[in-house]
Design a protein around this motif. Structure first.
Motif, PDB file in Angstrom:
ATOM      1  N   LYS A   1       8.309  -1.930  10.637  1.00 24.05           N
ATOM      2  CA  LYS A   1       7.286  -1.852   9.599  1.00 24.05           C
ATOM      3  C   LYS A   1       7.554  -2.949   8.587  1.00 24.05           C
ATOM      4  O   LYS A   1       8.616  -2.991   7.968  1.00 24.05           O
ATOM      5  CB  LYS A   1       7.291  -0.476   8.920  1.00 24.05           C
ATOM      6  CG  LYS A   1       6.713   0.628   9.773  1.00 24.05           C
ATOM      7  CD  LYS A   1       6.399   1.868   8.956  1.00 24.05           C
ATOM      8  CE  LYS A   1       5.133   1.708   8.159  1.00 24.05           C
ATOM      9  NZ  LYS A   1       4.691   2.951   7.509  1.00 24.05           N
ATOM     10  N   ILE A   2       6.597  -3.848   8.436  1.00 23.07           N
ATOM     11  CA  ILE A   2       6.676  -4.927   7.457  1.00 23.07           C
ATOM     12  C   ILE A   2       5.527  -4.735   6.486  1.00 23.07           C
ATOM     13  O   ILE A   2       4.357  -4.829   6.883  1.00 23.07           O
ATOM     14  CB  ILE A   2       6.602  -6.311   8.129  1.00 23.07           C
ATOM     15  CG1 ILE A   2       7.736  -6.473   9.153  1.00 23.07           C
ATOM     16  CG2 ILE A   2       6.663  -7.419   7.080  1.00 23.07           C
ATOM     17  CD1 ILE A   2       7.697  -7.790   9.889  1.00 23.07           C
ATOM     18  N   SER A   3       5.842  -4.436   5.239  1.00 19.35           N
ATOM     19  CA  SER A   3       4.818  -4.158   4.220  1.00 19.35           C
ATOM     20  C   SER A   3       3.837  -3.097   4.700  1.00 19.35           C
ATOM     21  O   SER A   3       2.613  -3.261   4.609  1.00 19.35           O
ATOM     22  CB  SER A   3       4.069  -5.446   3.850  1.00 19.35           C
ATOM     23  OG  SER A   3       4.928  -6.380   3.258  1.00 19.35           O
ATOM     24  N   ASN A   4       4.372  -2.013   5.283  1.00 14.30           N
ATOM     25  CA  ASN A   4       3.604  -0.866   5.776  1.00 14.30           C
ATOM     26  C   ASN A   4       2.844  -1.137   7.067  1.00 14.30           C
ATOM     27  O   ASN A   4       2.206  -0.228   7.608  1.00 14.30           O
ATOM     28  CB  ASN A   4       2.599  -0.350   4.719  1.00 14.30           C
ATOM     29  CG  ASN A   4       3.280   0.338   3.562  1.00 14.30           C
ATOM     30  OD1 ASN A   4       4.329   0.942   3.725  1.00 14.30           O
ATOM     31  ND2 ASN A   4       2.703   0.225   2.385  1.00 14.30           N
ATOM     32  N   HIS A   5       2.884  -2.359   7.577  1.00 16.17           N
ATOM     33  CA  HIS A   5       2.173  -2.685   8.816  1.00 16.17           C
ATOM     34  C   HIS A   5       3.142  -2.624   9.990  1.00 16.17           C
ATOM     35  O   HIS A   5       4.250  -3.160   9.923  1.00 16.17           O
ATOM     36  CB  HIS A   5       1.554  -4.082   8.712  1.00 16.17           C
ATOM     37  CG  HIS A   5       0.869  -4.521   9.965  1.00 16.17           C
ATOM     38  ND1 HIS A   5      -0.191  -3.852  10.519  1.00 16.17           N
ATOM     39  CD2 HIS A   5       1.098  -5.586  10.794  1.00 16.17           C
ATOM     40  CE1 HIS A   5      -0.596  -4.466  11.606  1.00 16.17           C
ATOM     41  NE2 HIS A   5       0.179  -5.517  11.805  1.00 16.17           N
TER      42      HIS A   5
ATOM     43  N   ASP B   1      -1.514   1.835  -1.491  1.00 12.97           N
ATOM     44  CA  ASP B   1      -0.974   1.160  -2.666  1.00 12.97           C
ATOM     45  C   ASP B   1      -2.110   0.597  -3.519  1.00 12.97           C
ATOM     46  O   ASP B   1      -2.829  -0.311  -3.105  1.00 12.97           O
ATOM     47  CB  ASP B   1      -0.039   0.015  -2.223  1.00 12.97           C
ATOM     48  CG  ASP B   1       0.631  -0.667  -3.410  1.00 12.97           C
ATOM     49  OD1 ASP B   1       0.467  -0.183  -4.552  1.00 12.97           O
ATOM     50  OD2 ASP B   1       1.316  -1.685  -3.196  1.00 12.97           O
TER      51      ASP B   1
ATOM     52  N   ARG C   1      -0.029  -4.860  -6.753  1.00 15.82           N
ATOM     53  CA  ARG C   1      -0.841  -5.098  -5.558  1.00 15.82           C
ATOM     54  C   ARG C   1      -2.236  -5.587  -5.937  1.00 15.82           C
ATOM     55  O   ARG C   1      -2.766  -6.521  -5.326  1.00 15.82           O
ATOM     56  CB  ARG C   1      -0.933  -3.804  -4.738  1.00 15.82           C
ATOM     57  CG  ARG C   1      -1.957  -3.849  -3.604  1.00 15.82           C
ATOM     58  CD  ARG C   1      -1.689  -4.956  -2.626  1.00 15.82           C
ATOM     59  NE  ARG C   1      -2.731  -5.043  -1.610  1.00 15.82           N
ATOM     60  CZ  ARG C   1      -3.056  -6.146  -0.956  1.00 15.82           C
ATOM     61  NH1 ARG C   1      -2.415  -7.279  -1.208  1.00 15.82           N
ATOM     62  NH2 ARG C   1      -4.008  -6.147  -0.059  1.00 15.82           N
TER      63      ARG C   1
ATOM     64  N   ASN D   1      -2.609   0.891   4.536  1.00 11.91           N
ATOM     65  CA  ASN D   1      -1.476  -0.028   4.681  1.00 11.91           C
ATOM     66  C   ASN D   1      -1.734  -1.423   4.118  1.00 11.91           C
ATOM     67  O   ASN D   1      -0.999  -2.358   4.437  1.00 11.91           O
ATOM     68  CB  ASN D   1      -1.108  -0.148   6.164  1.00 11.91           C
ATOM     69  CG  ASN D   1      -0.745   1.180   6.783  1.00 11.91           C
ATOM     70  OD1 ASN D   1       0.121   1.881   6.288  1.00 11.91           O
ATOM     71  ND2 ASN D   1      -1.426   1.550   7.852  1.00 11.91           N
TER      72      ASN D   1
ATOM     73  N   SER E   1      -1.786  -4.825   2.324  1.00 17.25           N
ATOM     74  CA  SER E   1      -0.736  -5.606   1.670  1.00 17.25           C
ATOM     75  C   SER E   1      -1.081  -7.076   1.827  1.00 17.25           C
ATOM     76  O   SER E   1      -1.983  -7.447   2.595  1.00 17.25           O
ATOM     77  CB  SER E   1       0.625  -5.327   2.315  1.00 17.25           C
ATOM     78  OG  SER E   1       0.642  -5.775   3.667  1.00 17.25           O
TER      79      SER E   1
ATOM     80  N   PHE F   1       0.768  -9.232   3.265  1.00 16.49           N
ATOM     81  CA  PHE F   1       1.137  -9.574   4.638  1.00 16.49           C
ATOM     82  C   PHE F   1      -0.003  -9.255   5.606  1.00 16.49           C
ATOM     83  O   PHE F   1      -0.360 -10.073   6.458  1.00 16.49           O
ATOM     84  CB  PHE F   1       2.398  -8.796   5.030  1.00 16.49           C
ATOM     85  CG  PHE F   1       2.811  -8.967   6.462  1.00 16.49           C
ATOM     86  CD1 PHE F   1       3.325 -10.170   6.918  1.00 16.49           C
ATOM     87  CD2 PHE F   1       2.690  -7.909   7.357  1.00 16.49           C
ATOM     88  CE1 PHE F   1       3.706 -10.327   8.238  1.00 16.49           C
ATOM     89  CE2 PHE F   1       3.073  -8.055   8.676  1.00 16.49           C
ATOM     90  CZ  PHE F   1       3.578  -9.270   9.117  1.00 16.49           C
TER      91      PHE F   1
END
Length: 468
Positions: A3-7, A271, A276, A445, A447, A449
């Motif tokens: 999981k990178i920035s919720n993805h 978020d 954000r 999710n 972000s 990213f």
């Protein structure tokens, strides 16, 4: 999955990306060493000065390969997929164009045509070798996850079908299904695991060597749901995953039919913090300004062609629903005839819509018709990335027919979005459900990213005319 920035990102794809970045940087140094070696010594003694140029070269190649979908390959097809070869050379050509622009802006990074051609050749060989190894090792069983499903009903069957038909990034070996009281069995009886008297769930998982349990039970009320045993499994190192999370992880969607309100309330994501919001607004302004500057000549030509085709207005302004249900007027290049809705009743846009003009058909395929919406972005009514804004007439219908549809209005709509790059044209309520599931994933999710990934995928859509 990582999981990178919720993805969710595939470990295999991430590892492949990491290895290829190292190959690209290494290829740059190898090419430079060969070019500057005169037979006895190096003409340029300090190759470390080329580090920044090497990183720029690697970044251009990786960005181009991502834009052409080379990190979304089917590992079951591997190198046999002709699209791999068809996209490798164009990605290098695209990277060459990016590097040319970078060298023009920052001439100090320029490292010579001789080195560039040599490095491109070495890099191509390195990438082919790396992918051949990855595609070969993807067939090994140690890359598979042994998985067990709690439940035998429709939800469990859908989860199991997804696990067994997955052909890219993540491979599963299904140990079987655990029956729960009161559920109608929808899976093959031979796949139902038999628990011996007194056997615990953790013992069953160990017996079948399952490293993950997916809870696919729709009715969790009453005293029959084994919450304590699931906790025991988790304490003994067995991953316990909810069906909604499993769908989210494997499809990059949030499935409406398997969704429980408590999962949305107590789960992570969504978020909407000041940081954000500020970063998203800054991203919108920067990206929109760059795109406006680059596409200004294209927009002028498009306006002239629209006017020449039928003499009608160049722009099409339409009311759409934005954040918090507020309406605004969206601006687009007109792609349909001037009497597209002569009956006065809104109609769904469709594939091969007869109302679309010849110029309109082209600009819709490559998304030029969306460019005037940059003005909506500057005004703050829209974001560059977000759910597609829908007309109020359809929004009222969809809210009444589709659960959680209104959740997509918790953020600003976008010119492009996760649903647009992942799903084709939608002209029915069923299509709207599919697109909503992608929109929910983005809303949960979102972000910086994920915005960048959508931007890269949008380039692929423009190049190949897919998605919407």
């Amino acid at each position: 999955m990582l999981k990178i920035s919720n993805h969710y990102v595939s470990k295999v794809a991430f590892s492949l990306l990491f290895v290829e970045v190292l190959i690209l940087i290494g290829s740059f140094y190898v090419g430079s060493a060969i070019r500057f070696f005169d037979g006895e010594d190096f003409i340029a003694p300090k190759l470390e000065h080329f580090l920044l140029s090497a990183c720029v070269f690697a970044g251009a190649i990786v960005f181009s390969m991502s834009a052409l979908g080379m990190y979304q390959l089917n590992f079951a097809e591997g190198l046999r997929n002709p699209l791999f070869f068809l996209r490798l050379m164009p990605s290098f050509a695209m990277a060459f164009g990016i590097l040319t622009l970078v060298f023009y802006i920052a001439p100090d990074l320029y490292f010579g045509r001789g080195i560039l051609l040599l490095v491109f050749g070495i890099s191509a060989l390195g990438i082919l070798a790396a992918r051949a190894i990855f595609f070969t090792t993807s067939e090994f069983r140690f890359l598979e996850t042994r998985i067990m499903f709690l439940g035998v009903g429709p939800l469990a069957k859908e989860c199991g079908d997804m696990a067994t038909t997955a052909t890219s990034y993540h491979k599963y070996d299904v140990a079987g299904y655990v029956a729960m009281p009161g559920e109608e069995c929808r899976v093959a009886p031979t796949s139902v695991l038999q628990m011996e008297p007194g056997m615990s769930l953790v013992a069953l998982a160990r017996k079948y060597d399952a490293s993950e349990i997916v809870v696919a039970v729709q009715n969790r009320r009453g005293g029959t749901f084994p919450i304590r045993e699931l906790l025991e499994c988790k304490l003994f190192g067995i991953t316990v995953t909810d069906a909604a999370t499993f769908f989210e992880r494997e499809t990059y969607q949030i499935r409406v039919e398997s969704l429980q309100p408590s999962w949305l309330v107590f789960g992570g994501g969504f978020d909407q913090s000041f940081v954000r919001t500020f970063m998203k607004r800054a991203f919108d302004i920067v990206v929109s300004t760059i795109i406006l500057a680059l596409t200004a000549p294209i927009m002028l030509v498009t306006a002239a062609l629209i006017r020449l085709e039928d003499g009608g207005p160049v722009f099409y302004n339409q009311e759409r629903t934005g954040r918090a249900g507020r309406t605004f007027r969206v601006h687009k290049f007109r792609s349909m005839g001037t009497n597209a809705e002569k009956g006065g009743k809104p109609q769904w846009a469709a594939v091969n819509d007869p109302r679309v003009t010849r110029v309109g058909d082209f600009i819709r395929k490559v998304r030029i018709d969306e460019l005037p919406q940059l003005w909506n972005v500057f005004k703050g009514e829209m974001s560059f990335v977000g759910p597609r804004p829908e007309r109020p007439y359809f929004v009222e219908q969809l809210i009444a027919e589709i659960p959680y549809y209104n959740v997509r209005h918790s953020i600003k709509p976008g010119i492009t979005g996760w649903a647009q790059v992942r799903y084709g044209y939608g002209s029915t309520v069923e299509d709207s459900v599919q697109k909503l599931q992608y929109d929910l994933y983005y809303v949960k999710n979102n972000s910086l990213f994920l915005d960048i990934l959508v931007l890269i995928d949008t380039m692929k859509v423009v190049m190949f005319g897919s998605g919407r």
